[in-house]
Design an enzyme around this catalytic site. Sequence first.
Site, PDB file in Angstrom:
ATOM      1  CD  GLN A  97      -2.737  -1.102  -0.135  1.00  0.00           C
ATOM      2  OE1 GLN A  97      -3.462  -0.164  -0.457  1.00  0.00           O
ATOM      3  NE2 GLN A  97      -2.575  -2.166  -0.906  1.00  0.00           N
ATOM      4  CD  GLU A 108      -8.471   1.124   0.354  1.00  0.00           C
ATOM      5  OE1 GLU A 108      -8.804   1.116  -0.842  1.00  0.00           O
ATOM      6  OE2 GLU A 108      -7.425   1.685   0.768  1.00  0.00           O
ATOM      7  CG  HIS A 109      -6.846  -2.901   1.452  1.00  0.00           C
ATOM      8  ND1 HIS A 109      -6.364  -1.672   1.065  1.00  0.00           N
ATOM      9  CD2 HIS A 109      -7.501  -3.415   0.382  1.00  0.00           C
ATOM     10  CE1 HIS A 109      -6.707  -1.447  -0.194  1.00  0.00           C
ATOM     11  NE2 HIS A 109      -7.394  -2.486  -0.634  1.00  0.00           N
ATOM     12  CG  HIS A 137     -51.521  13.452   2.589  1.00  0.00           C
ATOM     13  ND1 HIS A 137     -51.263  14.701   2.095  1.00  0.00           N
ATOM     14  CD2 HIS A 137     -50.413  12.695   2.282  1.00  0.00           C
ATOM     15  CE1 HIS A 137     -50.071  14.716   1.516  1.00  0.00           C
ATOM     16  NE2 HIS A 137     -49.536  13.499   1.614  1.00  0.00           N
ATOM     17  CG  HIS A 173      -1.396   2.433  -3.908  1.00  0.00           C
ATOM     18  ND1 HIS A 173      -1.820   2.277  -5.209  1.00  0.00           N
ATOM     19  CD2 HIS A 173      -1.798   1.323  -3.255  1.00  0.00           C
ATOM     20  CE1 HIS A 173      -2.451   1.121  -5.331  1.00  0.00           C
ATOM     21  NE2 HIS A 173      -2.441   0.522  -4.159  1.00  0.00           N
ATOM     22  CG  ASP A 216      -5.122  -4.133  -4.730  1.00  0.00           C
ATOM     23  OD1 ASP A 216      -6.179  -3.740  -4.210  1.00  0.00           O
ATOM     24  OD2 ASP A 216      -4.021  -3.596  -4.509  1.00  0.00           O
TER      25      ASP A 216
END
Length: 436
Positions: A265, A333-334, A426, A268, A367
């Site tokens: 990660q 996230e992971h 109504h 990235h 991934d």
Amino acid sequence: MSLAIRHLDSSAPDFSQQLHALLAFEAATDAAIEQAVAAILADVKARGDAAVLEYTNKFDRMQAASIGALEIGQAELEAALASLAPARRAALETAAARIRVFHARQKEELRGFSYTEADGTLLGQRVTPLDRVGIYVPGGKAAYPSSVLMNAVPAQVAGVQDIVMVVPTPDGVKNPMVLAAAAIAGVTRVIGIGGAQAVAALAYGTATIPAVDKIVGPGNAYVAAAKRRVFGTVGIDMIAGPSEILVLCDGTTDPDWVAMDLFSQAEHDELAQSILLCPDADYIARVHASIDKLLPTMPRAATIRTSLSERGALIKVRDMAEACAIANAIAAEHLEISAEDPLHWAEQIRHAGALFLGRFSSESLGDYCCGPNHVLPTSRTARFSSPLGVYDFQKRSSLLMVSEAGAQTLGKVAAELAYGEGLPAHARSAELRLKP
């Protein structure tokens, strides 16, 4: 020289403050970007194709005479697929097949339902796909065929008939794997445009680019700002932050494996976050040693070093139970649970984008080719958000078919509530159906 990565201890009196500071990430809104994006959106909304063409030629250094010249036809997609080396093509097709199988299972569980009450009233829910979606795919140096598969395949499985993909092609360079992935995933139309102008075109429509119902896919700061601004006119998937990985390890996994998972990660970008939680101080030291040993071998070592030193951490916890509690607070996230009994610890996890259980479940497999979607909530949004899936390309409609007998019972209830809310029309609408 040893990498300067944070070492934290959950038993420290100020650990909560330290963790909060570690996780703090403000996706600062750049005023200049927001102003530029607002102007581009307004221009595309007003001038359509002419504005899209002008911005594309300017930003991507193109000389296209029309939007039609930027369209990438199905024949070119198939040619790109045919041009791939056999092993590369087989990998792409295998990944697509696995993603399709997983999302087909999702669709099976998302069918509508109906039931009939004793008085004959029928109630239920109908699930239908969106008509048209737009998929934004980064271009240029950041070319991700896996992103095409993860966004387009669920849309196709959901039943979306028209999948429009936009991808910038700076200097006219087209990535063959991205085009091949579009062919495999069933993308119906590909246009070589990108940036805020592409988002605007998909949201508002132009003479040659159809307006879509939802826009999905990652992009740079301009794309993210544009997606945020057009939300409401169209749906969007999410505004994603930097990538994250959180590893819970009991100290039984090869430390080189864990170090490389943290790297996966961190490479990235500099803002990505990689964190290890472990109850074994000696093991944490071994992981740090593995980081120092392996980092010089990484082509993206500079990015990894910055990411780990500025946003990474190796955290000593009291035990795995506390690691799970901290993981729920982080809502990563992971989330990898690299332990002897990962299923046991997974039962204690409530918040994570995706759980990778066991020491052989590296995040990189998710991934690319396991099957579950890699578009995941970031920046603690896993507390309330879910991975991209078939459900993002469907919507639900309620079904109500009230019987005459049901109208007698429900009409009185509705009228009473309507009068209570001061809405007599109504109430009368319901009362007119009551038998005298």
